[in-house]
Design a protein around this motif. Sequence first.
Motif, PDB file in Angstrom:
ATOM      1  N   GLU A   4       0.829  -1.204   0.000  1.00 50.10           N
ATOM      2  CA  GLU A   4       0.000   0.000   0.000  1.00 50.10           C
ATOM      3  C   GLU A   4       0.866   1.258   0.000  1.00 50.10           C
ATOM      4  N   THR A   7       2.189   1.730  -3.527  1.00 53.02           N
ATOM      5  CA  THR A   7       1.139   2.276  -4.383  1.00 53.02           C
ATOM      6  C   THR A   7       0.947   3.759  -4.120  1.00 53.02           C
ATOM      7  N   ARG A  10       3.810   5.696  -5.600  1.00 52.47           N
ATOM      8  CA  ARG A  10       3.704   5.765  -7.059  1.00 52.47           C
ATOM      9  C   ARG A  10       2.664   6.797  -7.473  1.00 52.47           C
ATOM     10  N   ALA A  11       1.544   6.824  -6.760  1.00 50.47           N
ATOM     11  CA  ALA A  11       0.495   7.808  -7.046  1.00 50.47           C
ATOM     12  C   ALA A  11       1.009   9.223  -6.802  1.00 50.47           C
ATOM     13  N   PHE A  14       3.280  10.318  -9.609  1.00 48.44           N
ATOM     14  CA  PHE A  14       2.504  10.651 -10.804  1.00 48.44           C
ATOM     15  C   PHE A  14       1.877  12.041 -10.661  1.00 48.44           C
ATOM     16  N   TRP A  43      -1.527   6.928 -16.709  1.00 46.85           N
ATOM     17  CA  TRP A  43      -1.614   6.415 -15.332  1.00 46.85           C
ATOM     18  C   TRP A  43      -1.727   4.892 -15.312  1.00 46.85           C
ATOM     19  N   LEU A  44      -2.530   4.340 -16.221  1.00 39.11           N
ATOM     20  CA  LEU A  44      -2.692   2.891 -16.268  1.00 39.11           C
ATOM     21  C   LEU A  44      -1.362   2.205 -16.580  1.00 39.11           C
ATOM     22  N   ARG A  45      -0.594   2.786 -17.495  1.00 34.54           N
ATOM     23  CA  ARG A  45       0.705   2.195 -17.835  1.00 34.54           C
ATOM     24  C   ARG A  45       1.703   2.387 -16.688  1.00 34.54           C
ATOM     25  N   TRP A  46       1.634   3.541 -16.051  1.00 27.85           N
ATOM     26  CA  TRP A  46       2.516   3.818 -14.914  1.00 27.85           C
ATOM     27  C   TRP A  46       2.223   2.871 -13.760  1.00 27.85           C
ATOM     28  N   GLU A  47       0.936   2.655 -13.519  1.00 28.59           N
ATOM     29  CA  GLU A  47       0.519   1.783 -12.431  1.00 28.59           C
ATOM     30  C   GLU A  47       0.969   0.349 -12.666  1.00 28.59           C
ATOM     31  N   GLY A  48       1.013  -0.058 -13.928  1.00 30.74           N
ATOM     32  CA  GLY A  48       1.364  -1.441 -14.240  1.00 30.74           C
ATOM     33  C   GLY A  48       2.835  -1.661 -14.512  1.00 30.74           C
TER      34      GLY A  48
END
Length: 313
Positions: A4, A7, A10-11, A14, A43-48
Motif C-alpha cells: 500500500e 502504491t 507511485r500515485a 505521478f 496512469w494505467l501504464r505507470w501503475e502497471g
Amino acid sequence: MRPEKSTADRAAAFESERGRLTGLAYRMLGTLADAEDVMQDAWLRWEGAAPHEVKKPGAYLSAIVTRLCLDRLKQARRYREVYVGPWLPEPILADPAAASDTEEIIGSDITFALMLALERLSPLERAAFILHDIFEMPFGEIAPLLERSEPACRQLAKRARDHVRKSRPRFTVAPEEAEKVAAAFFSASKSGDLDRLGRLLAENTELHSDGGGRKIAALNVIHGAPKVARFYAGIARKPAYRPPLWSQQMRINNLPANMTINGDGTREVTLVEVVGNAVTSVYIIRNPDKLERLWKQVGEPDDKAMPPGTALN
C-alpha cells in the motif's frame, strides 16, 4: 516496503508530474480533453510498470505521454482532414481568478499563434521541439523516445524552431495596450463599423473561425483588413442580426479575448493578437465541444443580465 505504501508513493510521483505532463500533451494535441485522456492512459501504464523499469519517474512518464500523443496525432490528422472549416485549439483560461490548477500549471505562454504553428509541423518535429525547446529535455533522452538518432532529433527541432519563429510577431506590445486595442476592436466588430475596423486592423490581418460543423462559421481563413472588416459589417447588416445579449472581456491563452452570448443564444469566444496598435489575427471559436469547459469555469451570466426565455446553445 508494504504494497500500500508503494502504491501511495507511485500515485504521489505521478501527481507531482501531472501538471507538466498535461502541458506537454496539450501542446502536442491541442485540446485539454485529449490531453486528459492521455493522462488517464499514462496512469494505467505507470501503475502497471515493473519497479525495475522506472529509473527516473519524470523521464519514464515523459516517454509514456510522448508516445501516447504521437499515436493520437496520427488519428487526429485524419480527423482534421475532414474537419468542417478551420480547426482551432481548445481555449485555455489565463485569468488566475477563474483558471483551474491544471491551467495555471500548464502556463500562460501557449498562444494560438504558437499552437497553430505547432499544428503545421510533422508529429516528430512537434515532439522534438516541445520536448527540447519548451521542456528542456536533452536530445540524448529525446532520441530513444522518437526512435531517431540524436543528430536527427536536433534537425527535427531546428526545422520546427525555424517554422515557429516565422509565425511569431516581430514586435510585442504591453498587455495593457493590447487590452485597449482589443476592447476597441470588440466594440467596432459588434456594430460593424467599417471605418473603426479599418483603423484597428493590420493590413495583413487574418480571421480564423471554428464552428466545427456544429455552428455557422466562415469555412475558410479570411485574409486582409478590408475583407475582415466587411465580414463584420456584413453580419451587422443582416436583417436577423441582434446585438450580443452578454459579453465579458478576459485573457484566454494569454491573449485579449471576449466571451459572448449572441442574440440567438449561441456561445462564442473571440481572441485577438495585437502587434503595435493593430489587430493582426482574430480567432473565433463557436464549436460547442471546445467551449464547454471554459463556460463551466466562468459560469453562466446572472439571469437578470439575460432576457427572459433566452435559450443558450
